[in-house]
Design a protein around this motif. Sequence first.
Motif, PDB file in Angstrom:
ATOM      1  N   SER A 112       2.751   0.956  -1.079  1.00 33.46           N
ATOM      2  CA  SER A 112       3.273   2.321  -1.093  1.00 33.46           C
ATOM      3  C   SER A 112       3.077   3.021   0.246  1.00 33.46           C
TER       4      SER A 112
ATOM      5  N   PHE B 235       5.915   3.305  -7.303  1.00 35.89           N
ATOM      6  CA  PHE B 235       5.255   3.942  -6.159  1.00 35.89           C
ATOM      7  C   PHE B 235       3.951   4.596  -6.618  1.00 35.89           C
TER       8      PHE B 235
ATOM      9  N   GLU C 121       0.625   6.482  -4.740  1.00 38.23           N
ATOM     10  CA  GLU C 121       0.092   6.936  -3.440  1.00 38.23           C
ATOM     11  C   GLU C 121      -1.117   6.082  -3.033  1.00 38.23           C
TER      12      GLU C 121
ATOM     13  N   HIS D  63      10.236   8.209  -2.018  1.00 30.58           N
ATOM     14  CA  HIS D  63       8.873   7.682  -1.916  1.00 30.58           C
ATOM     15  C   HIS D  63       8.402   7.647  -0.450  1.00 30.58           C
TER      16      HIS D  63
ATOM     17  N   THR E  94       8.578  13.762  -5.381  1.00 29.26           N
ATOM     18  CA  THR E  94       7.474  12.872  -5.762  1.00 29.26           C
ATOM     19  C   THR E  94       6.129  13.528  -5.425  1.00 29.26           C
TER      20      THR E  94
ATOM     21  N   LYS F 245       4.853  14.951  -2.924  1.00 35.87           N
ATOM     22  CA  LYS F 245       4.178  14.595  -1.680  1.00 35.87           C
ATOM     23  C   LYS F 245       3.877  15.820  -0.823  1.00 35.87           C
TER      24      LYS F 245
END
Length: 195
Positions: free
Chosen positions: A14, A81, A83, A132, A185, A187
């Motif tokens: 990932s 995915f 992290e 991702h 996602t 992030k």
Amino acid sequence: MLTVCKDCHGKNLSGQEMLNAPAIAGQSLLYLTRQIAKFRNGSRGKHKDDSTGQQMASIAITLNDPESLLEVNQYISRLTFIEEVTNLNTTKATASISQLRLGSNYYQAKCGACHGGNAQGNDKMLAPRLNHLSPTYLLKQMANFSNATRGGGSDDKYGRQMAMMAKISAGQELDNIIMFINSLTNKIIVSDDNE
Ligand code: HEC
Ligand code: HEC
């Protein structure tokens, strides 16, 4: 073969920010296969200013067993995915709700038709998944496409297509688009508009 990939792309494949290696878990099989072929035939990762591309190209040319490569790519494309722990220390960017709204509008107008409404990718358009990928990697690839470090080759039809698209967005607008893509996602951190 897979253990080699994990050295750079991370235990969960990932992505590892520190090594500039993007997330590949959950990327489409078609795209993975095509990019490795491009690294092998020199249509990606050959430009003198593309040091990270060169790194991956030097690995790609060692992948001489098509059967194991297909198995590895199939495996990677089925992963979810997650992290990477090594990325959790990197400071997350913050975007406001209005930035995300703008980013969403620009994204749907300029990118969504190919990359999908949730940046999940669309094999029919040969457009990869984006949600991702880290903000740093996304910005870097957009710059690479814009200045022909990537996608400049005459034999790289889809790279050239994306290179044209990269020129239609820049600056604050592109920042907002990238924030929007990464908000899909989680992030990034979302803040109130008045903060
Ligand atoms: C030495 C470190 C290193 C190793 C080992 C490595 N990679 Fe990479 N890989 C990179 C870097 C760095 C990039 C980003 C290239 C760029 O900036 O364009 C990359 C990019 C990629 C991409 C393109 C991703 C995209 O979103 O376009 C694919 C696919 C890929 N690697 C697959 C693999 C596979 C499969 C393996 C194992 C067989 C592997 N890599 C091993 C460093 C590595
Ligand atoms: C006409 C279809 C099309 C549109 C519109 C488009 N793209 Fe792409 N994009 C592609 C294709 C095809 C590729 C794969 C290029 C290749 O094979 O190297 C790509 C690749 C990318 C990559 C590289 C991903 C990676 O894993 O390395 C990024 C980043 C990207 N696009 C972002 C965007 C953004 C942001 C927009 C909107 C401003 C956009 N694209 C609009 C077709 C499109």
